[in-house]
Design a protein around this motif. Structure first.
Motif, PDB file in Angstrom:
ATOM      1  N   MET A   1       0.848  -1.192   0.000  1.00  0.00           N
ATOM      2  CA  MET A   1       0.000   0.000   0.000  1.00  0.00           C
ATOM      3  C   MET A   1       0.885   1.244   0.000  1.00  0.00           C
ATOM      4  O   MET A   1       1.828   1.337   0.765  1.00  0.00           O
ATOM      5  CB  MET A   1      -0.904  -0.005   1.235  1.00  0.00           C
ATOM      6  CG  MET A   1      -1.882   1.161   1.289  1.00  0.00           C
ATOM      7  SD  MET A   1      -2.938   1.081   2.748  1.00  0.00           S
ATOM      8  CE  MET A   1      -3.838  -0.435   2.436  1.00  0.00           C
ATOM      9  N   VAL A 186     -11.516   3.899  -4.512  1.00  0.00           N
ATOM     10  CA  VAL A 186     -11.375   2.733  -3.652  1.00  0.00           C
ATOM     11  C   VAL A 186     -11.470   3.124  -2.179  1.00  0.00           C
ATOM     12  O   VAL A 186     -11.847   2.315  -1.330  1.00  0.00           O
ATOM     13  CB  VAL A 186     -10.048   2.002  -3.958  1.00  0.00           C
ATOM     14  CG1 VAL A 186      -9.763   0.910  -2.957  1.00  0.00           C
ATOM     15  CG2 VAL A 186     -10.104   1.423  -5.372  1.00  0.00           C
ATOM     16  N   THR A 208      -2.914  -0.550  -3.310  1.00  0.00           N
ATOM     17  CA  THR A 208      -3.760   0.621  -3.096  1.00  0.00           C
ATOM     18  C   THR A 208      -2.897   1.851  -2.900  1.00  0.00           C
ATOM     19  O   THR A 208      -1.952   1.823  -2.119  1.00  0.00           O
ATOM     20  CB  THR A 208      -4.646   0.422  -1.853  1.00  0.00           C
ATOM     21  OG1 THR A 208      -5.337  -0.833  -1.945  1.00  0.00           O
ATOM     22  CG2 THR A 208      -5.659   1.549  -1.722  1.00  0.00           C
ATOM     23  N   GLU A 224      -6.935   1.735  -6.823  1.00  0.00           N
ATOM     24  CA  GLU A 224      -6.346   0.404  -6.818  1.00  0.00           C
ATOM     25  C   GLU A 224      -5.650   0.173  -8.157  1.00  0.00           C
ATOM     26  O   GLU A 224      -6.272   0.288  -9.223  1.00  0.00           O
ATOM     27  CB  GLU A 224      -7.430  -0.661  -6.606  1.00  0.00           C
ATOM     28  CG  GLU A 224      -6.900  -2.046  -6.355  1.00  0.00           C
ATOM     29  CD  GLU A 224      -6.388  -2.242  -4.944  1.00  0.00           C
ATOM     30  OE1 GLU A 224      -5.796  -3.305  -4.673  1.00  0.00           O
ATOM     31  OE2 GLU A 224      -6.595  -1.343  -4.093  1.00  0.00           O
TER      32      GLU A 224
END
Length: 233
Positions: A1, A186, A208, A224
Protein backbone atom coordinates in the motif's frame (compact mmCIF):
# COMPACT_ATOMS: atom_id res chain seq x y z
CA UNK A 1 0.00 0.00 0.00
CA UNK A 2 1.36 3.37 -0.98
CA UNK A 3 0.51 6.84 0.22
CA UNK A 4 0.89 9.58 -2.35
CA UNK A 5 -1.11 12.07 -0.29
CA UNK A 6 0.02 15.66 -0.28
CA UNK A 7 2.83 14.89 -2.68
CA UNK A 8 4.48 18.19 -3.42
CA UNK A 9 5.43 17.28 -6.96
CA UNK A 10 1.82 16.46 -7.88
CA UNK A 11 0.37 19.67 -6.53
CA UNK A 12 3.19 21.76 -7.90
CA UNK A 13 2.85 20.01 -11.24
CA UNK A 14 -0.85 20.81 -11.42
CA UNK A 15 -0.18 24.44 -10.62
CA UNK A 16 2.39 24.56 -13.39
CA UNK A 17 -0.06 22.95 -15.80
CA UNK A 18 -2.65 25.62 -15.11
CA UNK A 19 -0.23 28.51 -15.38
CA UNK A 20 1.43 27.20 -18.54
CA UNK A 21 4.92 26.88 -17.06
CA UNK A 22 5.50 23.12 -17.49
CA UNK A 23 8.26 21.93 -19.76
CA UNK A 24 5.86 20.14 -22.11
CA UNK A 25 4.35 23.46 -23.15
CA UNK A 26 7.55 24.37 -24.87
CA UNK A 27 7.87 21.26 -27.03
CA UNK A 28 8.48 22.03 -30.66
CA UNK A 29 9.73 25.56 -30.14
CA UNK A 30 7.30 28.34 -31.02
CA UNK A 31 3.70 28.11 -29.98
CA UNK A 32 2.05 28.82 -33.33
CA UNK A 33 -1.35 27.54 -34.52
CA UNK A 34 -1.55 23.76 -34.35
CA UNK A 35 1.68 23.51 -32.38
CA UNK A 36 2.11 21.25 -29.33
CA UNK A 37 2.23 24.38 -27.17
CA UNK A 38 -1.11 25.57 -28.52
CA UNK A 39 -2.70 22.17 -27.88
CA UNK A 40 -1.26 22.16 -24.37
CA UNK A 41 -2.76 25.57 -23.68
CA UNK A 42 -6.17 24.41 -24.91
CA UNK A 43 -6.09 21.30 -22.74
CA UNK A 44 -5.11 23.28 -19.65
CA UNK A 45 -7.95 25.71 -20.21
CA UNK A 46 -10.58 22.98 -20.65
CA UNK A 47 -9.32 21.01 -17.64
CA UNK A 48 -9.47 24.14 -15.49
CA UNK A 49 -13.00 24.92 -16.70
CA UNK A 50 -14.18 21.36 -16.04
CA UNK A 51 -12.58 21.35 -12.62
CA UNK A 52 -14.70 24.38 -11.72
CA UNK A 53 -17.91 23.07 -13.32
CA UNK A 54 -17.65 19.64 -11.70
CA UNK A 55 -17.14 21.16 -8.26
CA UNK A 56 -20.05 23.58 -8.70
CA UNK A 57 -22.47 21.04 -10.20
CA UNK A 58 -21.33 17.98 -8.19
CA UNK A 59 -20.25 16.04 -11.23
CA UNK A 60 -17.92 13.45 -9.77
CA UNK A 61 -14.40 13.59 -11.18
CA UNK A 62 -10.96 12.47 -10.05
CA UNK A 63 -9.49 15.92 -9.28
CA UNK A 64 -5.97 17.17 -10.02
CA UNK A 65 -4.09 14.95 -7.57
CA UNK A 66 -5.33 11.70 -9.08
CA UNK A 67 -5.38 13.23 -12.55
CA UNK A 68 -1.65 13.83 -12.30
CA UNK A 69 -1.13 10.21 -11.24
CA UNK A 70 -3.16 8.90 -14.18
CA UNK A 71 -1.07 11.06 -16.52
CA UNK A 72 2.11 9.69 -14.95
CA UNK A 73 0.92 6.12 -15.48
CA UNK A 74 0.10 6.78 -19.13
CA UNK A 75 3.53 8.31 -19.70
CA UNK A 76 5.29 5.34 -18.14
CA UNK A 77 3.17 2.62 -19.77
CA UNK A 78 2.87 4.19 -23.26
CA UNK A 79 -0.38 2.32 -23.98
CA UNK A 80 -1.67 1.81 -27.51
CA UNK A 81 -5.28 1.41 -26.33
CA UNK A 82 -6.81 2.80 -23.13
CA UNK A 83 -10.39 2.03 -22.11
CA UNK A 84 -12.23 4.20 -19.58
CA UNK A 85 -15.54 3.16 -18.04
CA UNK A 86 -17.26 6.35 -16.88
CA UNK A 87 -16.58 9.41 -19.02
CA UNK A 88 -18.79 11.97 -17.25
CA UNK A 89 -17.78 15.32 -18.84
CA UNK A 90 -14.36 14.09 -19.94
CA UNK A 91 -12.21 15.38 -17.08
CA UNK A 92 -10.08 12.27 -16.55
CA UNK A 93 -10.16 11.53 -20.26
CA UNK A 94 -8.43 14.85 -20.92
CA UNK A 95 -5.56 13.92 -18.59
CA UNK A 96 -5.23 10.59 -20.40
CA UNK A 97 -5.62 11.83 -23.97
CA UNK A 98 -3.16 14.69 -23.46
CA UNK A 99 -0.44 12.20 -22.53
CA UNK A 100 -1.27 10.01 -25.52
CA UNK A 101 -1.01 13.06 -27.74
CA UNK A 102 2.38 13.95 -26.26
CA UNK A 103 3.53 10.39 -26.89
CA UNK A 104 2.35 10.70 -30.47
CA UNK A 105 0.50 7.39 -30.35
CA UNK A 106 -2.37 5.57 -28.73
CA UNK A 107 -6.08 6.24 -28.36
CA UNK A 108 -8.69 6.35 -25.64
CA UNK A 109 -12.03 4.56 -25.83
CA UNK A 110 -14.24 6.06 -23.15
CA UNK A 111 -17.75 4.88 -22.31
CA UNK A 112 -20.57 6.96 -20.81
CA UNK A 113 -24.13 5.87 -20.05
CA UNK A 114 -25.68 9.36 -20.05
CA UNK A 115 -26.14 10.61 -23.62
CA UNK A 116 -26.05 14.30 -22.68
CA UNK A 117 -22.84 13.90 -20.73
CA UNK A 118 -21.33 11.92 -23.59
CA UNK A 119 -22.19 14.76 -25.98
CA UNK A 120 -20.66 17.35 -23.67
CA UNK A 121 -17.55 15.22 -23.25
CA UNK A 122 -17.11 15.02 -27.04
CA UNK A 123 -17.37 18.80 -27.19
CA UNK A 124 -14.74 19.14 -24.48
CA UNK A 125 -12.32 16.81 -26.26
CA UNK A 126 -12.90 18.79 -29.45
CA UNK A 127 -12.29 22.12 -27.72
CA UNK A 128 -9.09 20.76 -26.23
CA UNK A 129 -7.83 19.65 -29.64
CA UNK A 130 -7.77 16.00 -28.58
CA UNK A 131 -10.78 14.58 -30.43
CA UNK A 132 -8.48 12.65 -32.74
CA UNK A 133 -7.20 10.63 -29.79
CA UNK A 134 -10.58 9.85 -28.21
CA UNK A 135 -13.64 7.82 -29.13
CA UNK A 136 -16.65 8.38 -26.87
CA UNK A 137 -19.10 5.49 -26.87
CA UNK A 138 -22.56 5.96 -25.37
CA UNK A 139 -24.29 3.16 -23.49
CA UNK A 140 -23.94 0.65 -20.69
CA UNK A 141 -20.24 0.00 -20.11
CA UNK A 142 -21.00 -3.52 -18.87
CA UNK A 143 -22.24 -4.35 -22.36
CA UNK A 144 -20.06 -2.11 -24.51
CA UNK A 145 -16.76 -3.42 -23.14
CA UNK A 146 -17.68 -6.77 -24.68
CA UNK A 147 -17.70 -5.16 -28.13
CA UNK A 148 -14.11 -3.90 -27.93
CA UNK A 149 -11.98 -5.87 -30.38
CA UNK A 150 -8.56 -4.31 -29.77
CA UNK A 151 -6.13 -5.56 -27.16
CA UNK A 152 -6.25 -3.18 -24.21
CA UNK A 153 -3.13 -1.94 -22.42
CA UNK A 154 -4.75 0.20 -19.70
CA UNK A 155 -8.23 0.06 -18.20
CA UNK A 156 -9.56 2.87 -16.01
CA UNK A 157 -12.67 2.08 -13.96
CA UNK A 158 -14.56 5.15 -12.77
CA UNK A 159 -18.24 4.28 -13.11
CA UNK A 160 -20.85 3.00 -10.65
CA UNK A 161 -19.05 0.95 -8.03
CA UNK A 162 -21.21 -2.14 -8.61
CA UNK A 163 -20.18 -2.06 -12.29
CA UNK A 164 -16.45 -2.44 -11.69
CA UNK A 165 -16.63 -6.23 -11.51
CA UNK A 166 -18.77 -6.77 -14.66
CA UNK A 167 -16.75 -4.19 -16.63
CA UNK A 168 -13.50 -5.88 -15.68
CA UNK A 169 -14.68 -9.42 -16.38
CA UNK A 170 -16.40 -8.30 -19.59
CA UNK A 171 -13.12 -6.92 -20.92
CA UNK A 172 -10.83 -9.51 -19.35
CA UNK A 173 -10.47 -11.45 -22.59
CA UNK A 174 -9.13 -8.36 -24.38
CA UNK A 175 -6.68 -7.24 -21.69
CA UNK A 176 -3.10 -7.64 -22.81
CA UNK A 177 -0.88 -9.69 -20.52
CA UNK A 178 0.69 -7.16 -18.16
CA UNK A 179 -2.07 -4.60 -18.75
CA UNK A 180 -2.63 -2.05 -15.98
CA UNK A 181 -6.09 -1.75 -14.45
CA UNK A 182 -6.77 1.37 -12.37
CA UNK A 183 -9.89 1.56 -10.22
CA UNK A 184 -10.88 4.94 -8.79
CA UNK A 185 -12.74 5.72 -5.54
CA UNK A 186 -11.38 2.73 -3.65
CA UNK A 187 -11.30 4.83 -0.49
CA UNK A 188 -14.77 6.33 -0.83
CA UNK A 189 -16.57 3.31 -2.26
CA UNK A 190 -14.72 0.13 -1.25
CA UNK A 191 -17.88 -1.53 0.10
CA UNK A 192 -19.73 -1.01 -3.18
CA UNK A 193 -16.97 -2.61 -5.24
CA UNK A 194 -16.00 -5.37 -2.80
CA UNK A 195 -16.56 -8.14 -5.36
CA UNK A 196 -14.14 -6.42 -7.76
CA UNK A 197 -11.49 -5.76 -5.11
CA UNK A 198 -11.69 -9.31 -3.79
CA UNK A 199 -11.22 -10.63 -7.32
CA UNK A 200 -8.21 -8.58 -8.38
CA UNK A 201 -6.47 -8.74 -5.01
CA UNK A 202 -6.73 -12.53 -4.93
CA UNK A 203 -5.68 -13.22 -8.52
CA UNK A 204 -3.33 -10.42 -9.58
CA UNK A 205 -0.63 -8.15 -8.22
CA UNK A 206 -2.64 -5.28 -6.80
CA UNK A 207 -1.89 -2.34 -4.53
CA UNK A 208 -3.76 0.62 -3.10
CA UNK A 209 -2.53 4.18 -3.47
CA UNK A 210 -3.99 6.85 -1.17
CA UNK A 211 -4.41 10.53 -1.95
CA UNK A 212 -5.33 13.65 -0.05
CA UNK A 213 -7.88 15.36 -2.27
CA UNK A 214 -9.76 18.65 -2.08
CA UNK A 215 -13.20 17.94 -3.52
CA UNK A 216 -16.66 18.80 -2.18
CA UNK A 217 -17.52 15.11 -1.76
CA UNK A 218 -14.32 13.93 -0.10
CA UNK A 219 -10.92 14.84 1.28
CA UNK A 220 -9.21 11.46 1.10
CA UNK A 221 -9.52 8.70 -1.47
CA UNK A 222 -7.58 5.88 -3.09
CA UNK A 223 -7.03 4.12 -6.38
CA UNK A 224 -6.35 0.40 -6.82
CA UNK A 225 -3.56 -0.38 -9.30
CA UNK A 226 -3.64 -3.93 -10.64
CA UNK A 227 -1.25 -5.60 -13.07
CA UNK A 228 -3.28 -8.11 -15.05
CA UNK A 229 -1.60 -11.41 -15.79
CA UNK A 230 -2.92 -14.29 -17.84
CA UNK A 231 -2.51 -17.71 -16.33
CA UNK A 232 -1.01 -20.41 -18.54
CA UNK A 233 -3.57 -22.76 -20.10
Amino acid sequence: MKNRTGTACILAGFALLLCGCDAGAGRGGQGGPGSPAETEDKVKQVIAELDRVCREQTVYMIGPEKGARIAELVRSREPAVVVECGTALGYSGLWIARELDKLGKGRLITIELDADRARRARENFERAGLAGRVEVRTGDARELVREIEEEVDLLFLDCNYSNYHPCFTGLEGRLRDGALVVADNVGLGAAGMKDYLDLVRSRHKSETEWFDIDLPWGKRDAMELTVFRRKAD
